[in-house]
Scaffold this motif. Structure first.
Motif, PDB file in Angstrom:
ATOM      1  N   GLN A  19       0.815  -1.215   0.000  1.00  0.00           N
ATOM      2  CA  GLN A  19       0.000   0.000   0.000  1.00  0.00           C
ATOM      3  C   GLN A  19       0.854   1.273   0.000  1.00  0.00           C
ATOM      4  OE1 GLN A  19      -3.434  -0.012  -0.035  1.00  0.00           O
ATOM      5  NE2 GLN A  19      -3.436  -2.229  -0.117  1.00  0.00           N
ATOM      6  N   PHE A  58      -4.630   1.090   6.543  1.00  0.00           N
ATOM      7  CA  PHE A  58      -5.968   1.436   7.013  1.00  0.00           C
ATOM      8  C   PHE A  58      -5.995   2.928   7.268  1.00  0.00           C
ATOM      9  CE2 PHE A  58      -3.488  -0.471  10.458  1.00  0.00           C
ATOM     10  CZ  PHE A  58      -3.364   0.598  11.337  1.00  0.00           C
ATOM     11  N   GLU A  59      -7.212   3.483   7.296  1.00  0.00           N
ATOM     12  CA  GLU A  59      -7.359   4.921   7.463  1.00  0.00           C
ATOM     13  C   GLU A  59      -6.977   5.332   8.883  1.00  0.00           C
ATOM     14  OE1 GLU A  59     -10.674   8.376   6.610  1.00  0.00           O
ATOM     15  OE2 GLU A  59     -11.281   6.284   6.613  1.00  0.00           O
ATOM     16  N   MET A  60      -6.212   6.392   8.966  1.00  0.00           N
ATOM     17  CA  MET A  60      -5.827   6.931  10.270  1.00  0.00           C
ATOM     18  C   MET A  60      -6.264   8.390  10.312  1.00  0.00           C
ATOM     19  SD  MET A  60      -2.039   5.254  10.793  1.00  0.00           S
ATOM     20  CE  MET A  60      -1.673   6.360  12.109  1.00  0.00           C
ATOM     21  N   LYS A  61      -7.113   8.718  11.260  1.00  0.00           N
ATOM     22  CA  LYS A  61      -7.549  10.096  11.388  1.00  0.00           C
ATOM     23  C   LYS A  61      -7.909  10.381  12.832  1.00  0.00           C
ATOM     24  CE  LYS A  61     -12.275   9.065   9.956  1.00  0.00           C
ATOM     25  NZ  LYS A  61     -13.320   9.392   8.992  1.00  0.00           N
TER      26      LYS A  61
END
Length: 102
Positions: free
Chosen positions: A48, A53-56
């Motif tokens: 990737q 994975f999304e980090m926010k």
């Protein structure tokens, strides 16, 4: 045909015991050793080209108007007026529909 031995490199990390225990419990149910899971994660980082994975940050808590300085309040009003002028608006009907109202 002979297979070459797969070379490995050690990875050492520290994690809180509760998280480790919970992860081991879940991975055991999946039949995946912890070392394999970590290897899978790292392979996904490579594939990737980043965290897989999304980090926010979690949503910000609403700010009470009484806690704002006059300059902050005025800046917020100006930003809102600019949104309206640029057409960046949502109708009350659309908001209600999105929230599940009829």
């Amino acid at each position: 045909m002979s297979r070459e031995a797969i070379k490995t490199a050690p990875v050492y990390t520290r994690i809180d015991p509760e998280t480790k225990e919970q992860a081991e419990f879940i991975l055991a149910q999946l039949g995946i050793p912890m070392s394999n899971a970590i290897g899978m994660f790292l392979k996904q980082v490579v594939l990737q080209r980043g965290i897989p994975f999304e980090m926010k940050l979690p949503p910000a808590n609403p700010v009470a108007i009484s806690n704002l300085a006059k300059e902050q309040f005025d800046a917020g009003l100006r930003a809102g007026i600019e949104d309206i002028k640029s057409g960046n608006i949502v109708s009350a009907d659309d908001v209600e529909a999105e929230m599940g109202g009829d």
